[in-house]
Design a protein around this motif. Structure first.
Motif, short mmCIF file in Angstrom:
data_model
loop_
_atom_site.label_atom_id
_atom_site.label_comp_id
_atom_site.label_asym_id
_atom_site.label_seq_id
_atom_site.Cartn_x
_atom_site.Cartn_y
_atom_site.Cartn_z
N LEU A 63 0.83 -0.87 -0.13
CA LEU A 63 0.04 -0.11 0.14
C LEU A 63 0.85 1.36 0.03
O LEU A 63 0.34 2.23 -0.58
N LEU A 64 2.12 1.42 0.61
CA LEU A 64 2.92 2.26 0.57
C LEU A 64 3.36 2.56 -0.70
O LEU A 64 3.29 3.81 -1.33
N ILE A 100 2.92 8.30 4.66
CA ILE A 100 4.27 7.68 4.30
C ILE A 100 5.16 8.39 5.33
O ILE A 100 6.23 7.55 5.58
N GLN A 101 5.37 9.53 5.61
CA GLN A 101 6.16 10.04 6.58
C GLN A 101 5.88 9.45 7.88
O GLN A 101 7.17 9.23 8.53
N SER A 104 11.42 3.46 4.57
CA SER A 104 12.63 4.09 4.38
C SER A 104 12.64 5.27 3.72
O SER A 104 12.00 5.28 2.49
N GLU A 105 13.15 6.32 4.01
CA GLU A 105 13.22 7.47 3.08
C GLU A 105 14.10 7.53 1.96
O GLU A 105 13.95 8.36 1.13
N PHE A 129 3.70 18.68 7.57
CA PHE A 129 4.79 19.57 8.03
C PHE A 129 5.35 19.12 9.17
O PHE A 129 6.43 19.13 10.02
N LEU A 130 4.13 19.08 10.21
CA LEU A 130 4.42 18.66 11.70
C LEU A 130 4.89 17.18 11.93
O LEU A 130 5.54 17.08 13.06
N GLU A 131 4.79 16.39 10.89
CA GLU A 131 5.11 15.05 11.25
C GLU A 131 6.58 14.90 10.81
O GLU A 131 7.28 14.02 11.16
N LYS A 132 7.11 15.90 9.92
CA LYS A 132 8.64 15.88 9.82
C LYS A 132 9.38 16.03 11.07
O LYS A 132 8.90 17.15 11.87
#
Length: 398
Positions: free
Chosen positions: A60-61, A88-89, A98-99, A139-142
């Protein structure tokens, strides 16, 4: 109250239903689509240790990443780009992905979403689920604070409606406003209103950006909207108020995540913990206690088991309140509402025995916000107290 056997059985049935559904053509999105299903499989893998669930996470990703590059998608948190990249993040943050190889994708998405968020907030399109405010959650999840968050704070400060009661932001989204556009209205729901703005500001403050004046003034206004005691009114807060803080659609509100006392209590608890403000935490505690003593399925308009406005969301909010306070009363409330929720699996043609109430009828729904995915995540959180249910950050609950 022993609900574990029933919860385990329902989870197995939810997993089977999602296994089948994800093999069909279905829509992208976090709260209503397959990016949200990936969260279910990730946390279900943590609970069961079964590799087949981890495999579904990765499938799903990849499907989400492919959709971002190939499909024309709306920007919204609920069922668009910002919610998908949040998922995703989050899967990266929790070690499920993985990023590597996604740097360029994230860079392009950051610019796109940052510009859209700025444009929409300038136009006072604040709605959390469908407009500019929800983008902030990505942006807050980063890990690193984003300059787009600084821009958001400045814009919210400029567009706020200010008077002696404090400050707040006008509702341009609700049906009532569409019908009465000449009369300013202020929305008290977490899904579409000012508690969501306060929650996002609280998260921004935790990123090291000082927004305490905005928080204090907006919470001061929020507390000023509280209903005066009245016979037959079990709600502490209404749904919409005008410039005089008078209720526009009646003083009674539902019991749920989207609207009502629980959404306000959760907001005050989280912000109070972030600011280390005992007054906010104490008011949240009072609201939670009141709802346990005075609210039920009937006066809370609880018709189904969904997260948004049903039993699962109520149970999870009380569980979060217990984790924050260790008050056993809230754990009892969580267990009570979870048992109430599990008793709703009475539909022979429903998903895992459940159907969900929408537009005055019961339907099958797979999503996180209004379907079996959200119900499943709530059951997992109840069965796996060793794992923090961090997925609920996408709903402003942590």
């Amino acid at each position: 109250m022993d609900y574990k056997k029933d919860a385990i059985r329902v989870l197995q049935e939810i997993s089977v239903a999602l296994d089948y559904y994800t093999e069909q053509e279905n829509l992208p999105g976090l709260l209503s689509g397959y990016s949200g299903y990936a969260l279910f499989y990730a946390y279900y893998y943590n609970l069961t240790g079964k590799k087949k669930h981890l495999k579904k996470v990765h499938q799903l990703l990849l499907k989400s990443i492919q959709a971002l590059s190939e499909e024309a998608l709306i920007p919204s948190h609920c069922n668009g780009v910002s919610g998908m990249v949040w998922a995703i993040q989050h899967l990266i943050n929790t070690g499920f992905a993985s990023e590597d190889g996604l740097e360029d994708t994230f860079e392009e998405v950051d610019v796109l979403l940052g510009n859209i968020m700025e444009q929409q907030v300038v136009q006072e399109e604040y709605d959390f689920l469908h407009q500019g405010l929800g983008i902030a959650l990505y942006f807050l999840e980063k890990e690193q604070p984003s300059p787009y968050l600084n821009t958001l704070v400045k814009q919210l400060e400029k567009t706020a409606y200010k008077d002696e009661k404090g400050l707040r932001w006008r509702d341009h989204f609700s049906r009532t406003q569409a019908e009465r556009p000449e009369e300013p209205a202020f929305n008290l729901g977490l899904a579409h209103g000012i508690p969501a703005i306060i929650s996002v500001l609280g998260k921004i403050h935790q990123k090291g950006i000082d927004v305490s004046p905005l928080l204090d003034q907006s919470i001061s206004w929020l507390l000023s909207t509280k209903n005066k005691p009245e016979e037959g009114i079990s709600s502490l807060y209404p749904v919409l108020v005008d410039t005089r803080n008078e209720a526009m659609t009646g003083k009674q509100s539902r019991l749920g995540w989207c609207y009502g006392d629980l959404s306000i209590a959760a907001t005050l608890m989280n912000v109070g913990m972030g600011l280390q403000n005992d007054l906010y935490k104490e008011e949240a505690h009072r609201i939670f206690t009141h709802t346990l003593q005075h609210r039920n399925t009937k006066n809370g308009s609880v018709h189904d088991a969904c997260f948004c406005h049903g039993g699962a969301g109520i149970a999870h909010i009380y569980r979060r309140a217990y984790l924050a306070t260790e008050d056993p009363l809230f754990l009892e409330g969580a267990d009570h509402w979870l048992q109430q929720t599990l008793q709703m699996n009475t539909w022979k043609d429903g998903l895992a025995g459940f159907k969900f109430y929408a537009d005055e009828k019961y339907i099958n729904c797979y999503g996180l916000l209004e379907g079996i995915t959200g119900l499943g995540l709530v059951l997992i959180a109840a069965l796996d107290p060793a794992t923090t249910p961090a997925w609920d950050r996408c709903l402003l609950l942590s």
